[in-house]
Design a protein around this motif. Structure first.
Motif, mmCIF file in Angstrom:
data_model
loop_
_atom_site.group_PDB
_atom_site.id
_atom_site.type_symbol
_atom_site.label_atom_id
_atom_site.label_comp_id
_atom_site.label_asym_id
_atom_site.label_seq_id
_atom_site.Cartn_x
_atom_site.Cartn_y
_atom_site.Cartn_z
ATOM 1 N N VAL A 5 0.688 -1.014 0.114
ATOM 2 C CA VAL A 5 -0.035 0.067 -0.337
ATOM 3 C C VAL A 5 1.311 1.142 -0.453
ATOM 4 O O VAL A 5 1.453 1.374 0.529
ATOM 5 C CB VAL A 5 -1.041 0.004 1.600
ATOM 6 N N PRO A 6 0.435 1.927 -1.413
ATOM 7 C CA PRO A 6 1.155 3.139 -0.815
ATOM 8 C C PRO A 6 1.687 3.978 0.727
ATOM 9 O O PRO A 6 0.669 4.196 0.652
ATOM 10 C CB PRO A 6 0.927 3.938 -1.967
ATOM 11 N N THR A 7 2.468 5.391 0.851
ATOM 12 C CA THR A 7 2.605 5.588 1.811
ATOM 13 C C THR A 7 2.647 7.262 1.014
ATOM 14 O O THR A 7 2.232 7.488 0.676
ATOM 15 C CB THR A 7 3.946 5.451 2.494
ATOM 16 N N VAL A 150 -2.028 3.632 -8.238
ATOM 17 C CA VAL A 150 -2.857 3.536 -6.438
ATOM 18 C C VAL A 150 -2.467 4.977 -6.029
ATOM 19 O O VAL A 150 -2.327 5.405 -5.533
ATOM 20 C CB VAL A 150 -2.901 2.418 -5.947
ATOM 21 N N THR A 151 -0.567 5.213 -6.756
ATOM 22 C CA THR A 151 0.153 6.214 -5.335
ATOM 23 C C THR A 151 -0.294 7.171 -5.774
ATOM 24 O O THR A 151 -0.787 8.083 -5.749
ATOM 25 C CB THR A 151 1.153 5.865 -5.482
ATOM 26 N N GLY A 152 -0.645 7.833 -7.522
ATOM 27 C CA GLY A 152 -1.005 8.577 -8.544
ATOM 28 C C GLY A 152 -2.049 9.006 -8.275
ATOM 29 O O GLY A 152 -2.493 10.238 -7.777
ATOM 30 N N GLN A 153 -2.891 7.731 -8.013
ATOM 31 C CA GLN A 153 -4.711 8.522 -7.457
ATOM 32 C C GLN A 153 -4.962 8.808 -6.210
ATOM 33 O O GLN A 153 -5.485 9.819 -5.367
ATOM 34 C CB GLN A 153 -6.051 6.784 -7.121
ATOM 35 N N GLY A 154 -3.936 8.354 -5.192
ATOM 36 C CA GLY A 154 -3.888 8.946 -3.821
ATOM 37 C C GLY A 154 -3.239 10.327 -3.522
ATOM 38 O O GLY A 154 -3.707 11.232 -2.787
ATOM 39 N N VAL A 189 -6.885 7.043 -2.007
ATOM 40 C CA VAL A 189 -7.574 7.631 -0.918
ATOM 41 C C VAL A 189 -7.507 6.908 0.478
ATOM 42 O O VAL A 189 -6.944 7.824 1.655
ATOM 43 C CB VAL A 189 -9.210 8.076 -1.343
ATOM 44 N N ALA A 190 -7.998 5.817 0.619
ATOM 45 C CA ALA A 190 -7.651 5.159 1.922
ATOM 46 C C ALA A 190 -6.443 5.086 2.528
ATOM 47 O O ALA A 190 -5.874 4.919 4.069
ATOM 48 C CB ALA A 190 -7.899 3.421 1.471
#
Length: 312
Positions: A5-7, A150-154, A189-190
């Motif tokens: 999961v991205p930090t 996923v990181t980019g969407q974060g 987001v999470a």
């Protein structure tokens, strides 16, 4: 696929890398049945959805400029990849289900993508894309289950947190409602809000319950996407990264009628023309699928606008 999961630190790094290429989309405070709600207007992003964030993150991190970008998509990811390709001067090849909305297919072609219409589901389009993705010089961009995607969407969540903090109604953000398809956006987001006091409410149409089914089973499982919103939220299985990030999220389902009502409400109240998937998160509030406390500070991600305005 990696399930790391991205930090927050990694999201910060990616936000800096993609900043010259993506919009800092605005927020809008609205009254929803007496509740102050902040709408994050990501439908105003380039290509009409949040997807360019992850696509730019992946392409810019490549060790050398790809000869071709390859993607499978229900529509929005493909539009983003086509936009990224046109912006960076890289040809794009996009595989989409034959059931993809005509407005999205037209948008892909208008952006210069080579479009393949295959099967009736995202899974079929993805399988068809694998041969093209294996060609020398090709860079395959997964729609939702890749670390940089996923990181980019974060970066959307990072932006939203800053915008709420800078707003005129206080800097507390208790809850973010976000739609789930394959889990790239909701997972990002999470990941950003992990370890904070902000909770994530994951919203899915009843016909596309990838996360809801996975949480019930304790692991990602296959579902059969159907109904309204399936073109943008119609993954048949939640991504491994998204599932890992969303294990502690609140998961709710909304009906097609609730999505239609939320979409109509957004048009009537704000003149925002969303696609069904883009209105799904708000539908949870409007329908009562999620009922916030009276003093709860709530934000809703309006994630896509690539629908047919004639349907409004």
């Amino acid at each position: 696929m990696s399930t790391v999961v991205p930090t927050r630190a990694r999201v910060e790094e990616v936000a800096a890398a993609i900043a010259p290429y993506v919009r800092r989309t605005p927020v809008l405070d609205v009254d929803v049945e007496g509740q102050l709600v902040t709408l994050k207007l990501e439908l105003l992003q380039h290509a009409g959805s949040f997807k360019p964030r992850g696509a730019f993150a992946s392409v810019l991190a490549a060790p050398e400029t790809p000869a071709r970008l390859v993607a499978a998509s229900g529509g929005n990811h493909g539009l983003a990849v086509a936009y990224v390709g046109a912006t960076l001067g890289i040809p794009a090849e996009v595989f989409v289900p034959a059931t993809a909305p005509a407005v999205k297919v037209a948008g892909l072609r208008a952006r210069g993508a080579h479009v393949h219409l295959v099967g009736t589901t995202y899974a079929e389009a993805y399988a068809a894309s694998l041969e093209a993705a294996a060609a020398p010089g090709a860079l395959a961009l997964h729609a939702y289950d890749a670390p940089l995607t996923v990181t980019g969407q974060g970066t959307l969540a990072r932006e939203l947190e800053q915008q709420v903090a800078d707003g005129a109604v206080g800097d507390r953000l208790d809850t973010v409602l976000v739609a789930v398809g394959g889990g790239g956006l909701a997972g990002g987001v999470a990941a950003w809000f992990a370890g904070t006091t902000t909770r994530v409410v994951a919203v899915e149409p009843v016909g596309c319950p990838t996360l809801h089914a996975a949480l019930a089973a304790g692991e990602p499982v296959e579902v059969t996407p159907s109904g309204l919103g399936a073109d943008s939220l119609g993954a048949s299985r939640i991504g491994e990264i998204g599932f890992a990030a969303l294990r502690d999220a609140t998961s709710v389902l909304v009906t097609e009628d609730a999505i239609r009502e939320a979409r109509s409400w957004l048009w009537a109240q704000t003149r925002l023309a969303t696609e069904p998937g883009g209105a799904a998160a708000l539908a949870a509030l409007r329908s009562g699928a999620y009922v916030p406390a009276s003093d709860e500070r709530v934000a809703v991600v309006v994630c896509g606008g690539n629908g047919d305005p004639a349907e409004l």
